[in-house]
Write an enzyme that holds these catalytic residues in place. Structure first.
Site, PDB file in Angstrom:
ATOM      1  N   SER A   1       0.844  -1.061   0.012  1.00 19.75           N
ATOM      2  CA  SER A   1      -0.097  -0.012  -0.007  1.00 19.75           C
ATOM      3  C   SER A   1       0.722   1.245   0.046  1.00 19.75           C
ATOM      4  O   SER A   1       0.427   2.124  -0.078  1.00 19.75           O
ATOM      5  CB  SER A   1      -0.982   0.073   1.155  1.00 19.75           C
ATOM      6  OG  SER A   1      -0.086  -0.040   2.541  1.00 19.75           O
TER       7      SER A   1
ATOM      8  N   ASP B   1      -3.250   7.679   8.049  1.00 21.14           N
ATOM      9  CA  ASP B   1      -4.215   6.934   8.859  1.00 21.14           C
ATOM     10  C   ASP B   1      -3.449   6.020   9.981  1.00 21.14           C
ATOM     11  O   ASP B   1      -2.530   6.372  10.268  1.00 21.14           O
ATOM     12  CB  ASP B   1      -5.187   5.950   7.857  1.00 21.14           C
ATOM     13  CG  ASP B   1      -4.408   4.937   6.995  1.00 21.14           C
ATOM     14  OD1 ASP B   1      -3.039   4.763   7.285  1.00 21.14           O
ATOM     15  OD2 ASP B   1      -4.695   4.507   6.260  1.00 21.14           O
TER      16      ASP B   1
ATOM     17  N   HIS C   1      -0.540   4.404   7.544  1.00 21.04           N
ATOM     18  CA  HIS C   1       0.151   5.150   6.434  1.00 21.04           C
ATOM     19  C   HIS C   1       0.631   6.405   6.694  1.00 21.04           C
ATOM     20  O   HIS C   1      -0.245   7.133   7.448  1.00 21.04           O
ATOM     21  CB  HIS C   1      -0.811   5.019   5.106  1.00 21.04           C
ATOM     22  CG  HIS C   1      -1.057   3.735   5.032  1.00 21.04           C
ATOM     23  ND1 HIS C   1      -2.170   3.187   5.284  1.00 21.04           N
ATOM     24  CD2 HIS C   1      -0.423   2.761   4.046  1.00 21.04           C
ATOM     25  CE1 HIS C   1      -2.443   2.034   4.774  1.00 21.04           C
ATOM     26  NE2 HIS C   1      -1.216   1.588   4.172  1.00 21.04           N
TER      27      HIS C   1
END
Ligand SMILES: *[C@@H]1O[C@H](CO)[C@@H](O)[C@H](O)[C@H]1NC(C)=O
Ligand SMILES: *[C@@H]1O[C@H](CO)[C@@H](O)[C@H](O)[C@H]1NC(C)=O
Ligand SMILES: *[C@@H]1O[C@H](CO)[C@@H](O)[C@H](O)[C@H]1NC(C)=O
Length: 368
Positions: free
Chosen positions: A40, A322, A325
């Site tokens: 991600s 978040d 991340h």
């Protein structure tokens, strides 16, 4: 618990950025193409159509990205975007999931949130594109390139000039080793054995990429996973045992880079020391609020932003976007360090991504 993760970087943002500010050299990229493998930190939409909770194609993700939510796991540009800019590309590499009708000659982004080196990693969240599958996808792209370019020899020469980055492995811990309720690995092997198992698999995967023509390959180590908000201990401190387990992986990864450079002598591999990048940008006193900028879910997609909620407005003052991340500004600073890798800071070994892009793959053969 969710996926991914990343290197987070504590840094005096303004100070670091001003050290490395340099205008992006738009229009004349250092390499003709850039291919991205990872999770991600780099995913730019590959998970959007998959049956998984590991996707970020909804607001407030992308609030600072011109196209809005695209599947990037941050408020703006991600690591792959910044590296593409530093290399001088005008646009970003399309996600493999969307390459139909797109220009693939400048590169493709194969990264998939929640994916890992092991095929099993992230499966508890649904479908993901494992690193092995990412390599299969790259094989398909190279065949398409042979058709576009017209012959195999010219394609080989072209692929040798491209840059390839790998930033993967965090989820093998977060979404595999640390989940004994789903995966037996932690009962079956010690942290060192697990690190060796990952490295053995990674070694085969990197050799496969070499056989597909790659010659300039940057491999990112892992950061302080035990310090991301989603994994902090109950009293809000870093989980040192997890940080140590992850260091075992890094300790095995650097010798792998040496081994690959020796055995595959027409290629250049570099190790990006994410630990060093983090340490070299960490202020002496960590007084920063480690809470993420957006309000995160505690149930479905735990750790991801709750859809539709308005995030913090001063996003440049938050390290974390978040629970897993970093925010765009941190991606920018860390990508610049990986790219320029001042040797005194040991940010990358034996040199940074910028120098890797400038290597001539034949150079090394001639020296030997
Ligand atoms: C999506 O995944 C869930 C859980 O993994 C599964 O129960 C469901 O059947 C899947 N849906 C589709 C359309 O494949
Ligand atoms: C990465 O950098 C840190 C800090 O400089 C250093 O302690 C560590 O040994 C490096 N890791 C590797 C694998 O070289
Ligand atoms: C985020 O959560 C906090 C506390 O839980 C709450 O006060 C705030 O209103 C939430 N923000 C949004 C935009 O809903």
């Amino acid at each position: 618990m969710t996926f991914v993760a990343k290197q987070w970087v504590f840094l005096p943002v303004v100070g670091v950025l001003s050290l490395f500010l340099q205008p992006f050299a738009l229009g004349n990229p250092q390499v003709p193409c850039y291919f991205i493998f990872g999770d991600s930190q780099d995913d730019n939409g590959n998970n959007n159509y998959l049956n998984t909770t590991a996707k970020a194609n909804y607001p407030p993700y992308g609030i600072d990205f011109p196209e809005g939510p695209t599947g990037r796991f941050t408020n703006g540009r991600n690591q792959a975007d910044f590296i593409a800019e530093l290399l001088g590309f005008e646009g970003y590499m399309p996600p493999f999931a969307n390459i139909k009708g797109q220009d693939i000659t400048k590169g493709v982004n194969y990264a998939s949130a929640a994916s890992g080196i092991l095929d099993q990693t992230g499966r508890q969240l649904g479908d993901i594109v494992s690193l092995n599958q990412q390599l299969q996808n790259h094989r398909r792209v190279t065949s398409q390139l042979v058709r576009l370019i017209g012959n195999e020899a010219a394609t080989k020469e072209y692929l040798a000039k491209c840059l390839y980055t790998f930033a993967i492995g965090s989820n093998d811990y977060i979404d595999s080793y640390l989940l004994p309720e789903y995966y037996p690995t932690s009962r079956l092997c010690t942290p060192r054995q697990f690190a060796r198992m990952l490295i053995k698999e990674y070694s085969q995967q990197l050799r496969k990429l070499y056989r597909l023509g790659a010659r300039k390959i940057a491999i990112f180590g892992l950061g302080f996973l035990g310090c991301v908000p989603g994994l902090l201990s109950i009293d809000g401190t870093c989980v040192d045992s997890l940080n140590s387990e992850v260091q075992l992986f890094n300790e095995e990864l650097k010798p792998l880079v040496d081994e690959l450079n020796t055995e595959l002598s027409s290629a250049h591999f570099i190790y990006v020391n994410v630990t060093a990048i983090t340490l070299s940008t960490m202020p002496a006193e960590i007084t920063i609020d480690k809470s993420p900028c957006c309000n995160v879910s505690t149930t479905v997609s735990a750790g991801q932003c709750i859809p539709g909620q308005i995030p913090c407005s001063n996003r440049n003052q938050y390290y974390f976007w978040d629970d897993f991340h970093p925010s765009e500004i941190v991606y920018e600073a860390s990508s610049r360090l990986a790219y320029s890798a001042l040797s005194s800071l040991l940010n990358a070994y034996p040199f940074g991504i910028g120098s890797l892009a400038d290597t001539d793959s034949r150079e090394k053969l001639e020296i030997q």
